[in-house]
Motif scaffolding. Sequence first.
Motif: not given
Length: 94
Positions: A54-56, A73-80, A93-94
């Motif tokens: 969910k977060e990176i 990574c279908k649930l990935l919502g927060t990318i910093t 990130f596809c």
Amino acid sequence: MKKNEEIFQLLLSSPGFELSDDIFNGCRSLKNITITPNMKYIGNKAFMKCTALKEINITNSVKSIGAYAFADCKLLGTITISSSVTKIGDGAFC
């Protein structure tokens, strides 16, 4: 148990300089990743198919993110991602 299946959280702070290709590919329980200084490269498909991710948080030492590093990574919502990243591979990130 399959490869890396039981890992839930990663704080990568090792003095190593790169995450190898496919190193955590398919780690289905992994939810968040923090990559701290010293890491320079995230390999191709390094976190591909980490379906619970969910977060990176990629800090300012990383220069390059490999192709398909976070694909599927279908649930990935927060990318910093810090401004130090100068190259992002195809489909990262596809």
